[in-house]
Design a protein around this motif. Structure first.
Motif, short mmCIF file in Angstrom:
data_model
loop_
_atom_site.label_atom_id
_atom_site.label_comp_id
_atom_site.label_asym_id
_atom_site.label_seq_id
_atom_site.Cartn_x
_atom_site.Cartn_y
_atom_site.Cartn_z
N ASP A 110 0.87 -1.05 0.11
CA ASP A 110 0.09 0.02 0.04
C ASP A 110 0.87 1.28 -0.14
O ASP A 110 0.51 2.36 -0.47
CB ASP A 110 -0.98 0.08 1.17
CG ASP A 110 -2.32 -0.68 0.99
OD1 ASP A 110 -2.41 -1.29 -0.24
OD2 ASP A 110 -3.08 -0.75 1.85
N TYR A 111 1.95 1.15 0.78
CA TYR A 111 2.83 2.57 0.88
C TYR A 111 3.33 2.95 -0.68
O TYR A 111 3.46 4.06 -0.82
CB TYR A 111 3.86 2.58 1.77
CG TYR A 111 4.74 1.32 1.75
CD1 TYR A 111 4.90 0.04 2.61
CD2 TYR A 111 6.11 1.48 0.73
CE1 TYR A 111 5.67 -0.76 2.40
CE2 TYR A 111 7.08 0.35 0.73
CZ TYR A 111 6.69 -0.76 1.37
OH TYR A 111 7.74 -1.79 1.58
N LYS A 145 14.39 4.46 -4.64
CA LYS A 145 14.45 4.56 -3.30
C LYS A 145 13.81 4.03 -2.51
O LYS A 145 14.42 3.36 -1.31
CB LYS A 145 14.10 6.17 -3.48
CG LYS A 145 14.42 6.67 -1.88
CD LYS A 145 14.14 8.32 -1.94
CE LYS A 145 14.38 8.93 -0.50
NZ LYS A 145 13.64 9.81 -0.36
N HIS A 146 12.48 3.78 -2.72
CA HIS A 146 11.84 3.16 -1.61
C HIS A 146 11.62 1.69 -1.84
O HIS A 146 11.81 0.94 -0.60
CB HIS A 146 10.25 3.68 -1.65
CG HIS A 146 10.11 5.00 -1.21
ND1 HIS A 146 10.10 5.64 0.18
CD2 HIS A 146 10.23 6.24 -1.94
CE1 HIS A 146 10.08 6.49 0.23
NE2 HIS A 146 10.11 7.25 -0.89
N ARG A 203 15.39 -0.42 -1.13
CA ARG A 203 15.58 -0.34 0.41
C ARG A 203 14.73 -1.36 1.24
O ARG A 203 15.50 -1.96 2.11
CB ARG A 203 15.26 1.24 0.96
CG ARG A 203 15.85 1.03 2.38
CD ARG A 203 16.57 2.62 2.84
NE ARG A 203 17.10 2.52 4.14
CZ ARG A 203 16.89 3.54 4.91
NH1 ARG A 203 16.86 4.66 4.36
NH2 ARG A 203 17.16 3.34 6.02
N ASN A 204 13.46 -1.30 1.06
CA ASN A 204 12.67 -2.41 1.32
C ASN A 204 13.06 -3.83 1.19
O ASN A 204 13.14 -4.77 1.96
CB ASN A 204 11.10 -2.19 1.31
CG ASN A 204 10.63 -1.26 2.10
OD1 ASN A 204 10.31 -1.39 3.33
ND2 ASN A 204 10.45 0.08 1.60
N VAL A 240 16.13 -5.51 2.77
CA VAL A 240 16.23 -6.08 4.10
C VAL A 240 16.52 -7.61 4.14
O VAL A 240 17.32 -8.15 4.78
CB VAL A 240 14.90 -5.53 4.94
CG1 VAL A 240 14.79 -6.17 6.01
CG2 VAL A 240 14.65 -4.34 5.16
N ILE A 243 19.66 0.01 8.54
CA ILE A 243 18.75 0.00 7.29
C ILE A 243 17.36 0.10 7.88
O ILE A 243 16.56 0.61 6.90
CB ILE A 243 19.01 -1.16 6.27
CG1 ILE A 243 18.49 -0.89 4.81
CG2 ILE A 243 18.52 -2.36 6.70
CD1 ILE A 243 19.20 -1.45 3.88
N ASP A 244 16.87 -0.65 8.70
CA ASP A 244 15.60 -0.83 9.23
C ASP A 244 15.45 -0.14 10.61
O ASP A 244 15.82 -0.75 11.63
CB ASP A 244 15.32 -2.25 9.11
CG ASP A 244 13.81 -2.27 9.34
OD1 ASP A 244 13.20 -1.60 10.05
OD2 ASP A 244 13.27 -3.51 9.03
N PRO A 245 14.67 1.01 10.69
CA PRO A 245 14.44 1.54 12.03
C PRO A 245 13.79 0.89 12.84
O PRO A 245 13.60 1.24 14.20
CB PRO A 245 13.77 2.85 11.62
CG PRO A 245 13.16 2.69 10.43
CD PRO A 245 14.12 1.74 9.48
N ARG A 246 13.11 -0.18 12.49
CA ARG A 246 12.23 -1.00 13.38
C ARG A 246 12.89 -2.06 14.19
O ARG A 246 12.42 -2.59 15.33
CB ARG A 246 11.07 -1.63 12.66
CG ARG A 246 9.99 -1.02 12.02
CD ARG A 246 9.19 -1.50 11.02
NE ARG A 246 9.87 -2.19 9.94
CZ ARG A 246 9.59 -2.55 8.82
NH1 ARG A 246 8.16 -2.98 8.65
NH2 ARG A 246 10.31 -2.81 7.87
N ARG A 260 15.06 -3.15 16.89
CA ARG A 260 15.69 -2.54 18.00
C ARG A 260 16.52 -3.83 18.70
O ARG A 260 16.29 -5.09 18.74
CB ARG A 260 14.70 -2.53 19.30
CG ARG A 260 13.85 -1.43 18.96
CD ARG A 260 14.83 -0.03 19.51
NE ARG A 260 14.26 1.21 18.93
CZ ARG A 260 14.74 1.57 17.65
NH1 ARG A 260 15.86 0.92 17.07
NH2 ARG A 260 14.46 2.72 17.34
#
Lengths: 305, 328
Positions: A202-203, A220-221, A224-225, A228, A298-301, A303
């Motif tokens: 959807d994004y 770009k989008h 990068r996805n 991962v 690369i992935d801000p999610r 942690r």
């Protein structure tokens, strides 16, 4: 972050200890090195004397303990065959192997990514079908066979490239291609499916709503996805590549660690086998840690903890 | 350029989805026509699969690969969007026409900050950068009532709630002051309390920015709240269209009546079972010759199975496609 790093470090030490134990025991179980070092008509007494001299008559746990203590001091023992420190022997061969493995890694990442992206964007075109057939074929061919076939075609018949050895860049081509074939295929497949999934998200639809250019959205989008999962397997790929050098180096007579290891296994050169396996496993463990830390970039999610 | 009162005019739009084998054709949108006046809010209502989202995607020209507009015209400010090239269409999208998607949790790229995604249309369409860009972004964040915008702009989508994300999606959609805003089920994925807030926001934005809005929804409550007119769709066709009060008070099409009857009423909670419409929507690839609602219709006539009913005018702005209506 720091806590994560140290917990991974603790895990690494345990892994390395486990690896060392397995290698230590299995190499000794493969046969008695003194039989190879002494002449055929050596007497029982000569064999006993040699075993004692090399410390091989002690029980395994005593030998292992001594080995660990020496390693802690940076001493991996001496090669039984070359009478040289095993560690420096390994280190003299390591650069050639890393050259091979990293060249193959760079090649497979670039080619696999590009083919995967093109394949996903031109879904069901002839390029896509070609990529899919290529990836299945590449993943099912054993590397020793591929290596021999490449030598046959490009060295023996066409004379474009040398058959074996390592005297320049042109010597790198065939072994790197042989080694990179399987990771190209796996990178291609993962990139393709990740890209297809991303372009359907959807994004991406919302990026189109914003009136952005398709090239911008893809490079770009979406890329990068799609990166991962590719990064997720790159640790495994590197392990595969460094392990894969054993076969490829034998085929192409490449003067690297893989060739030394095969030779050492045949001559039961325990210290060299142990040092070789330990050094590569330490190397791989840290590479994998680096890959995991790269995730956070690369992935801000992601942690750590 | 002013083309009178009408911003958007859709004429006999047909959008079909081609199956993989090329044989199976799903008529997702099958001859839809409607007008949208400037400043007006039109609701498109129907069940899932009735073609309402496909109609919206056709207008934006962002249909999935397998779907094609087969025929029709979409006039935006008098110009046919279906005749425009990709580059021209791209300049319109995000700038003059925009859209809010159903699920805010997946509407933004998870790997980029909210700020960078808000900046994109402003950079592309308005060529903003530096301080003017930053000011405009803060202004937009305040317009959708996001507290401490500077901090929020630096955060990633996963650090925010669904309600907040939908407001940011709204901010992105209106960032270049579009004339047309399409909201596709804008509140379906939100919590009920947040839904009301977002509808308030949508209303405020519409009135302050003079937006013409199309709200795609299956919820009559949302339509009643926002819309001037509604258009009820079934099986890719418009079955009834009229001012919202007319439709609520005097629904004429049996499908509209059934939809209204299926709204749960809080005052009689527990008094009766939820009412549902018998049967299920037809397969859009194998439509029967007559009215697609005939198999489920409580007041079906013999004629309904043979012929598709034309459009019958009930009042000046109220039309319905049903043989029952013509009989009366």
């Amino acid at each position: 972050m720091l806590r994560y790093f140290f917990s991974r470090l603790r895990l690494a030490v345990i892994t390395i200890l486990g690896v060392s134990l397995i290698v230590f025991v299995t190499s000794r179980m493969s046969g008695d090195v003194t039989l190879l070092l002494l002449p055929q008509d050596a007497s029982e007494a000569d064999i006993k004397a040699m075993q004692h001299e090399l410390g091989l008559d002690a029980p395994y746990y005593v030998q292992y303990y001594k080995f660990l203590r020496n390693v802690a001091d940076g001493d991996f023992g001496e090669s039984l065959r070359y009478r040289e420190p095993a560690f420096s022997l390994i280190m003299s061969r390591l650069p050639a192997t890393l050259e091979l493995a990293f060249s193959a890694f760079i090649l497979s990442t670039i080619v696999g990514l590009l083919m995967g992206i093109v394949s996903a964007r031109m879904r069901s075109s002839w390029i896509d079908y070609f990529s899919r057939i290529f990836s299945i074929t590449a993943q099912s061919m054993p590397s020793f066979w591929v290596g021999i076939m490449l030598i046959l075609v490009f060295a023996v018949e066409l004379h474009w490239l040398p058959t074996s050895g390592a005297q320049g860049v042109e010597y790198l081509v065939l072994p790197v291609v042989t080694l990179a074939l399987v990771p190209i295929a796996s990178t291609l497949r993962i990139t393709r499916s990740a890209m297809l999934q991303t372009l359907d998200a959807d994004y991406v639809k919302f990026l189109r709503v914003k009136g952005l250019r398709e090239q911008f959205i893809v490079w770009k989008h979406a890329l990068r996805n799609a990166l991962v999962p590719v990064i997720a397997i790159s640790g495994l790929t590197l392990g595969f590549l460094i392990g894969g050098t054993v076969i490829v180096e034998s085929v192409f007579a490449w003067p690297g660690l893989g060739n030394l290891m095969v030779e050492s296994i045949f001559t039961r050169d325990y210290p060299v086998i142990q040092a070789g396996v330990l050094v590569t496993s330490i190397f791989l463990i840290f590479l994998n840690l680096a890959v995991d830390l790269l995730f956070g970039v690369i992935d801000p999610r992601v942690r750590f903890g | 350029m002013n083309h009178g009162d009408t911003l958007l005019q859709v004429k006999d739009l047909k959008t079909h989805i081609l199956g993989r084998d090329g044989l199976r054709v799903t008529k997702a949108v099958d001859g839809v026509s409607f007008d949208l006046k400037r400043g007006e809010t039109l609701g498109i209502i129907g069940e899932s699969g009735s073609g309402k989202t496909m109609t919206a995607l056709s207008i934006m020209r962002i249909l999935p690969e397998a779907a094609r507009v087969i025929s029709g015209e979409i006039l935006f400010n008098g110009e046919n969007l279906l005749k425009k090239g990709d580059a021209e269409m791209r300049r319109l999208r995000g700038e003059q026409m925009s859209m809010i998607l159903q699920d805010p949790m997946v509407s933004l790229d998870p790997l980029f900050t909210v700020g960078s995604q808000l900046a994109e249309p402003l950079k592309v369409h308005r060529r903003l950068s530096g301080a003017p860009l930053a000011n405009r972004m803060t202004e937009l964040m305040s317009a959708v009532s996001i507290p401490s915008p500077e901090t929020r702009l630096k955060q990633y989508p996963h650090q925010m709630s669904g309600g907040m994300l939908q407001r940011i999606v709204g901010a992105i959609a209106i960032s270049c002051d579009p004339q047309l805003l399409i909201a596709d089920e804008p509140t379906t994925a939100l919590d009920p309390t947040v839904q009301a807030q977002f509808l308030d926001l949508l209303e405020t934005l519409r009135d302050s920015k003079h937006l013409s809005v199309i709200v795609v929804t299956h919820d009559f409550g949302v339509a009643a709240r926002l819309c001037d007119r509604v258009m009820v769709m079934y099986a890719g066709r418009v079955v009834e269209m009229g001012p919202i009060r007319e439709i609520f008070d005097h629904p004429r099409h049996p499908y509209t009546k059934a939809l209204l009857a299926s709204i749960p009423d809080a005052t009689e909670l527990g008094a009766r079972r939820l009412r549902s419409i018998e049967g299920s929507p037809p397969d859009l690839a194998m439509l029967p010759p007559g009215c697609p609602f005939a198999p489920r219709c409580p007041s079906v006539l013999e004629r309904c199975h043979r012929e598709y009913p034309g459009e019958f005018r009930i009042a000046s702005e109220h039309v319905a496609s049903c043989w029952q209506v013509s009989a009366q």
